[in-house]
Design a protein around this motif. Structure first.
Motif, mmCIF file in Angstrom:
data_model
loop_
_atom_site.group_PDB
_atom_site.id
_atom_site.type_symbol
_atom_site.label_atom_id
_atom_site.label_comp_id
_atom_site.label_asym_id
_atom_site.label_seq_id
_atom_site.Cartn_x
_atom_site.Cartn_y
_atom_site.Cartn_z
ATOM 1 N N ALA A 56 41.719 2.060 4.197
ATOM 2 C CA ALA A 56 42.569 1.248 5.698
ATOM 3 C C ALA A 56 41.407 -0.016 5.539
ATOM 4 O O ALA A 56 40.122 0.191 6.509
ATOM 5 C CB ALA A 56 43.125 1.374 6.540
ATOM 6 N N ILE A 57 42.285 -1.004 6.137
ATOM 7 C CA ILE A 57 40.781 -2.244 6.955
ATOM 8 C C ILE A 57 41.838 -2.938 7.641
ATOM 9 O O ILE A 57 42.609 -3.080 7.151
ATOM 10 C CB ILE A 57 39.993 -2.746 5.618
ATOM 11 N N GLY A 58 41.028 -3.605 8.506
ATOM 12 C CA GLY A 58 41.864 -4.638 9.292
ATOM 13 C C GLY A 58 40.901 -4.608 10.912
ATOM 14 O O GLY A 58 39.786 -4.817 10.852
ATOM 15 N N THR A 59 41.594 -5.295 11.901
ATOM 16 C CA THR A 59 40.792 -5.583 13.368
ATOM 17 C C THR A 59 40.296 -3.918 13.708
ATOM 18 O O THR A 59 41.618 -2.805 13.242
ATOM 19 C CB THR A 59 41.282 -5.983 13.536
ATOM 20 N N THR A 60 40.133 -3.541 14.221
ATOM 21 C CA THR A 60 39.595 -2.222 15.232
ATOM 22 C C THR A 60 40.897 -2.169 15.741
ATOM 23 O O THR A 60 41.362 -0.627 15.417
ATOM 24 C CB THR A 60 38.739 -2.359 16.625
ATOM 25 N N GLN A 61 42.002 -3.093 16.454
ATOM 26 C CA GLN A 61 43.072 -3.027 16.532
ATOM 27 C C GLN A 61 43.621 -2.332 16.393
ATOM 28 O O GLN A 61 44.659 -0.931 16.746
ATOM 29 C CB GLN A 61 43.064 -4.098 17.383
ATOM 30 N N GLU A 62 44.121 -2.774 15.247
ATOM 31 C CA GLU A 62 45.500 -2.541 13.784
ATOM 32 C C GLU A 62 44.674 -1.186 13.333
ATOM 33 O O GLU A 62 45.658 -0.453 13.860
ATOM 34 C CB GLU A 62 44.999 -3.613 12.942
#
Ligand code: NIG
Ligand code: FE
Length: 422
Positions: A49-55
């Motif tokens: 998975a990849i995204g913002t830390t929050q996501e």
């Protein structure tokens, strides 16, 4: 069971993700698809998975405790760099020639007097497989320290069947022993060996009828490369060798227009080469034909600098719609370096690539030049977790603070293989 790795808070995560399949062209070379406060979840060597830390904190809320956390605050995180053109497998060294060139001798004069490629060929013929492996292993370690996780390597310091096979087999073994992925290219047509002086066509026939079939049947190479240059192989001879390789499933590459304009770029377009290399002297017509045929220009600014030549016209090529990749050309004569970060710096300084274009040229487009873009070259779900964390915050800093190794840590297939501390 190895733990999942959770990279958090990357100041910039340059993913280079895109829906577009082939190499990035024109403006698309500037699109790094950056995620700020970026995060990656890595499991079994693959990006989950990849995204913002929050996501990701939300998506993996019930598994956060399982993971090994890597805090990338204040750091840039990029895909592992890819070097799509090297002659990394060889024995010996040629520092004397470096001195001779500084005293006025040219690259071709040294080669025609039995030095250059011929000197390394003699040393590589004499060396045992173990000696070549040991020397190459050290260079691969150095690549890794500079953030490079995939390297193409060429034969061509044998120019007799036995040594060409020795080089290619060394690559096969190193692929198993070293974390770096090594992609093999057959380059029997690197020069005309002394035994065939004056009988160049006979050498070309031997390559085509005797060596290529053996190499293809043993699956020792993916690509077939030729040094198409005045005094080495003519465009006609190069075409014969590349077309013969195609029949055996080997994808053509060409060292083209390095020292003189010789129709190499045009030939690359004509034979459907995946890439043409060097191109210091490529003509406007050649550049146009490469753009039309979608041939990747693999540019080697460290070689131009080392030979004290004007660099290739990288800016012009990108503006003309040619997909551009960059590489060290790591070899003992014209570019004895393993530093892809330096090559990115030089791509900006000497060829006027922008910092973003230089990063694309050293990652995604480089992957395309060796047909690995389905596995590496960008950070996307399902791809290999080949990742570099840098001691800079912004990709522009990486290109701007030049000649310095900013690598902090490297992961290859999800395993941390470099830790350069604080
Ligand atoms: O890509 N141009 C031909 N081959 C290499 C140099 C090899 C050598 O000098 O050993 C190159 O620059
Ligand atoms: Fe080369």
């Amino acid at each position: 069971m190895t733990k999942p790795i959770w990279i958090i808070h990357a100041n910039q995560l340059t993913t280079l993700a895109s829906n577009h399949k082939g190499p990035r062209i024109g403006k698309a070379m500037s699109d790094l698809a950056i995620i700020e406060d970026g995060s990656l979840w890595i499991e079994k060597g693959v990006i989950e998975a990849i995204g913002t830390t929050q996501e990701l904190a939300k998506d993996f809320a019930d598994r956060l405790e399982e993971a090994e956390i890597v805090d990338a605050s204040n750091h840039l995180v990029t895909p592992g760099l890819i070097d799509p053109h090297t002659h990394v497998v060889y024995a010996g060294s040629r520092e004397k020639e470096f001195e001779m060139r500084l005293e006025g001798a040219t690259y071709m004069e040294i080669m025609n007097a039995g030095g250059g490629i011929h000197a390394t060929t003699r040393m590589t013929r004499e060396a045992t497989e173990v000696e070549i492996m040991e020397q190459t292993f050290i260079r691969l370690d150095s690549f890794l320290q500079h953030g490079v996780t995939t390297v193409e390597g060429k034969s061509g310091y044998g120019m007799d069947l036995e040594t060409e096979l020795k080089q290619l087999r060394v690559m096969k073994k190193l692929q198993k022993q070293h974390p770096i992925d090594l992609i093999p290219t057959f380059m029997g047509a690197h020069a005309v060996p002394p035994e065939y002086k004056g009988k160049e066509d006979e050498y070309v026939d031997t390559l085509i009828h005797e060596w290529l079939p053996i190499i293809a049947k043993e699956k020792l190479a993916v690509f077939n490369d030729v040094f198409c240059e005045k005094g080495v192989f003519t465009p006609e001879q190069s075409e014969r060798i590349l077309e013969a390789g195609k029949k055996w499933g080997l994808v053509p590459k060409i060292h083209a227009d390095e020292i003189e304009a010789y129709g190499g770029a045009e030939l690359a377009a004509q034979v459907g080469a995946i890439s043409a290399e060097h191109l210091l002297k490529a003509t406007d017509e050649g550049i146009e034909k490469m753009a039309e045929a979608g041939v990747i220009a693999c540019l080697l600014p460290a070689t131009a600098l080392y030979l004290r030549e004007e660099a290739a016209e990288g800016r012009k090529m990108i503006d003309a719609g040619v997909p551009v990749a960059i590489s060290t050309d790591c070899n003992p004569g014209s570019s004895p370096t393993t530093s892809m970060p330096l090559v990115m710096n030089l791509a900006c300084i000497t060829m006027r690539l922008t910092p973003a274009e230089a990063l694309t040229a050293a990652t995604f487009n480089a992957a395309c030049a060796i047909k690995c873009e389905h596995l590496v070259g960008s950070l996307e779900v399902g791809k290999q977790a080949d990742i570099v964390m840098w001691n800079v915050k912004d990709y522009r800093e990486l290109q701007y603070l030049f000649g310095v190794n900013h690598v902090k840590a490297v992961w290859k297939k999800g395993i941390q293989v470099v830790d350069r501390g604080e």
